[in-house]
Design an enzyme around this catalytic site. Structure first.
Site, PDB file in Angstrom:
ATOM      1  N   GLU A 128      66.091 -35.741 -63.446  1.00  0.00           N
ATOM      2  CA  GLU A 128      66.332 -37.154 -62.857  1.00  0.00           C
ATOM      3  C   GLU A 128      65.526 -37.442 -61.539  1.00  0.00           C
ATOM      4  O   GLU A 128      64.522 -38.390 -61.516  1.00  0.00           O
ATOM      5  CB  GLU A 128      67.703 -37.527 -62.538  1.00  0.00           C
ATOM      6  CG  GLU A 128      68.526 -37.763 -63.714  1.00  0.00           C
ATOM      7  CD  GLU A 128      69.248 -36.573 -64.478  1.00  0.00           C
ATOM      8  OE1 GLU A 128      68.902 -35.231 -63.686  1.00  0.00           O
ATOM      9  OE2 GLU A 128      69.794 -36.434 -65.544  1.00  0.00           O
TER      10      GLU A 128
ATOM     11  N   HIS B 176      81.984 -37.995 -64.135  1.00  0.00           N
ATOM     12  CA  HIS B 176      81.166 -38.841 -65.286  1.00  0.00           C
ATOM     13  C   HIS B 176      81.909 -40.584 -65.236  1.00  0.00           C
ATOM     14  O   HIS B 176      81.553 -41.245 -65.863  1.00  0.00           O
ATOM     15  CB  HIS B 176      81.435 -38.549 -66.747  1.00  0.00           C
ATOM     16  CG  HIS B 176      80.640 -37.557 -66.878  1.00  0.00           C
ATOM     17  ND1 HIS B 176      80.599 -36.140 -66.140  1.00  0.00           N
ATOM     18  CD2 HIS B 176      79.430 -37.319 -67.685  1.00  0.00           C
ATOM     19  CE1 HIS B 176      79.673 -35.423 -66.694  1.00  0.00           C
ATOM     20  NE2 HIS B 176      78.929 -36.150 -67.677  1.00  0.00           N
TER      21      HIS B 176
END
Lengths: 332, 327
Positions: free
Chosen positions: B60, B129
């Site tokens: 990322e 998450h």
């Protein structure tokens, strides 16, 4: 044209190149000396990282670039900005935080920019700009251009995740980028071998199937030649290269750091100064008969005058208008 | 007007903007061959090819930075994060590069880039998450932040984000991707910085965004049916810039407000909204403003515990009853 004439012309243009490189190194050296003085006088604030000792890296590598190529660097970027053609006045004014600075006084020593000269900054987070360099390369490739991006960083940035993520992607995507690691041996006060399992930075290129070269960073001509080879790979085939350029900084990490500190000895610094890239090139020019002492003195005086003029310009320039506080936060 | 899912509305916005401007490209994990982790990029690789729909490694920080670098030389990247939870790894590029380059370069380098992906909790994905990042992202000068709740807003705001000359954060919702709604065809843009009244009312203002719009609308229905209370639902849509005028106008009318969000309470979006209300509508207030947020805990896995942690219509109704002094 006879062979002898061709050789003579080549020698002459080589001598011109070397003289130009010597002048650029002297400019950086005297500029940085003046910056140190101005810092001590409180005219420059914050962090200020000098390039003294590393001049051959910027001068040699940038000689291999064309005007429409891109350059991006870390926070030790005064030298590269000057060689790329940002005027000494605009750089000094930026260090002084003045409105006439190359970033309008809003960037400072660590954030020099000149988009027209394709100098894409001065970036302050160690290794944070390495992906940006690859992104510039991606943009070049996307538009089908034949430019390259030369991305400078110090050896300490090699321990950052962004370095590894970027080298991998630059290789996978075939980006026209030259990753130029200026290995000056110390990340602030930490010797590289104390914190790096692999101390030959160039070896990291193997992990990413990338070309690499180890270069003597005290020899501007060696840096020039290696960068030329890397530029060729990038421009022709979109192949990135990792250059490890071994250099040394003669000053502390920043202006708030002592000259040698406790992490290295005075003797070590003095020993390294014998490899001074400026005196080495000056000696070479003298030996070749391309420059005598009078010529060197004249060059030195010319550069000193240019730096004096830059300081005067920075001193006399206005601060940014208070209204500038809130401009350039968002674009229209 | 055609009915589309939120996912397809985003897909339409991407496709139209990529057709409109050759400088727009999409980059991220699984966006190409796999057609998107949530199928937002379905069909785009086939239509635009691998130079414009770029699969990345799981890196990322690296690909966010490559996006910013590409924006520095005039491209308009759309960077997809598989979720905003993973984008935390890229925060240096969002905060230190994208948001600051224009300012620190003295206006030389605008960064027209979109960072997008699902934000907030889905179902039983556990603590790492299930996070809502809008208060972190909205804190940063130089960024714009939008959080569409409906398919039409998703299309209109993503199109505006791509055309904007600044870094724009687009917060989507995993639980919203399958929701359906009418979406105008072709050119349809929703300006960044404008809230939208999703249900008009007189007695109390429910201020929300993204997934909590559904929560607030259900609460408004319950309030109407059970209490005879007329609740106005104001969907912020943009979190930076915040539509202070819309918030103030609604509270000036209803005199009471509840702010609903998926994030944690401490320094949340709701705290910012309350600041606006006390500053701009102080004299209109008939009760303290209350907030409904996620519980101040990492998200638990257990289904019952997770339900307890999330904002719900019942929690919003309870808060509305308190500001209406019905308890």
């Amino acid at each position: 044209m006879t062979t002898a004439t061709a050789h003579a012309q080549k020698d002459q243009s080589q001598a011109e190149l070397e003289r130009r490189m010597l002048r650029q190194m002297l400019l950086i050296r005297h500029f940085e000396e003046k910056a140190a003085e101005a810092y001590a006088l409180g005219k420059i604030g914050g962090f200020c990282h000098l390039y003294i000792g590393q001049e051959a890296v910027a001068v040699g590598s940038l000689a291999a670039l064309l005007d429409d190529d891109y350059v991006i660097s870390s926070y030790r970027e005064h030298g590269q900005a000057l060689v790329r053609g940002i005027s000494a006045g605009a750089v000094m004014a930026e260090l002084f935080g003045k409105a006439t600075g190359c970033s309008k006084g809003k960037g400072g020593s660590m954030h020099l920019f000149d988009a027209a000269k394709r100098f894409m900054g001065g970036h302050g987070i160690v290794g944070g700009h390495i992906p940006l360099g690859a992104g510039i390369g991606f943009g070049i490739k996307y538009k089908g251009g034949d430019q390259v991006c030369l991305c400078y960083f110090g050896e300490a940035a090699v321990n950052i995740g962004a370095f590894h993520e970027t080298l991998n992607m630059a290789s996978v995507y075939h980006l026209p980028v030259i990753f130029c690691c200026e290995n000056n041996r110390y990340g602030m006060g930490t010797a590289f071998e104390r914190v790096a399992a692999v101390t030959d930075v160039a070896e990291h290129a193997c992990s990413y199937d990338m070309a690499a070269e180890l270069v003597n960073g005290m020899d501007a001509l060696a840096v020039y030649a290696a960068t030329q080879r890397a530029v060729e790979r990038a421009r022709k085939g979109g192949h990135p290269t990792l250059l490890e350029v071994r250099t040394y900084r003669f000053m502390g990490h920043s202006m708030s750091d002592p000259l040698h500190g406790v992490y290295r000895t005075k003797d070590e610094v003095e020993e390294q100064k014998k490899r001074d890239p400026i005196s080495q090139l000056a000696l070479k020019l003298k030996e070749e008969g391309a420059l005598d002492q009078a010529g060197l003195d004249a060059l030195d005086a010319e550069v000193r005058a240019e730096v004096e003029e830059a300081v005067k310009f920075a001193d006399e320039s206005p601060d940014p208008d208070p209204g500038e506080l809130t401009t350039h936060v968002v674009a229209d | 007007m055609p009915t589309l899912t939120y996912r397809d509305a985003l897909n339409q916005a991407l496709r139209e903007e990529m057709q409109r401007d050759a400088n727009v490209f999409l980059m991220g994990e699984e966006v190409g061959v796999y057609q998107g982790a949530y199928k937002v990029s379905r069909g785009l690789l086939e239509e635009f090819g691998p130079m414009r729909v770029v699969d990345t490694p799981i890196a990322e920080l690296g690909f966010a930075g490559i996006g910013v670098g590409a924006a520095m030389v005039g491209l308009r990247p759309v960077i997809e994060f598989m979720t905003w939870n993973f984008a935390v790894l890229a925060l240096d590029q969002i905060v230190n590069s994208a948001a600051k380059l224009l300012y620190e370069s003295g206006g030389q380098l605008p960064i027209p880039i979109v960072f997008r992906g699902p934000n907030g909790a889905a179902l039983q994905l556990g603590a790492q998450h299930s996070q809502a990042w809008e208060s972190w992202l909205s804190h940063i000068p130089g960024l714009k932040v939008v959080a569409p709740a409906t398919p039409a807003d998703a299309k209109g705001l993503l199109k505006s984000a791509i055309r904007d000359n600044n870094p724009v954060i687009v917060l989507e919702g995993e639980m919203l991707y399958n929701t359906k709604g009418e979406v105008p065809e072709g050119e349809y843009v929703v300006p960044i910085g404008r809230a939208d009244v999703k249900r008009a009312g007189r007695d109390v203002t429910l201020i929300c965004h993204s997934k909590t719009v559904t929560v607030a609308l259900k609460a408004a229905e319950q309030l109407a049916e059970q209490e005879g209370v007329s609740a106005e639902v104001v969907d912020l849509r943009s979190l930076r810039p915040l539509d202070e005028a819309a918030i103030t106008a609604s509270v000036a009318k209803t005199n009471r407000a509840v702010v609903v969000e998926e994030g944690w309470p401490h320094c949340g979006i709701g705290a910012q909204v309350v600041d606006v209300i006390q500053r701009e509508a102080f004299d209109h207030l008939d009760a303290p403003v209350l907030r409904v947020t996620q519980a101040d805990v990492p998200m638990p896995y257990n289904r019952q515990l997770e339900r307890l942690a999330k904002p719900s219509p019942d929690k919003v109704v309870a808060a509305a009853r308190r500001v209406l002094y019905l308890d």
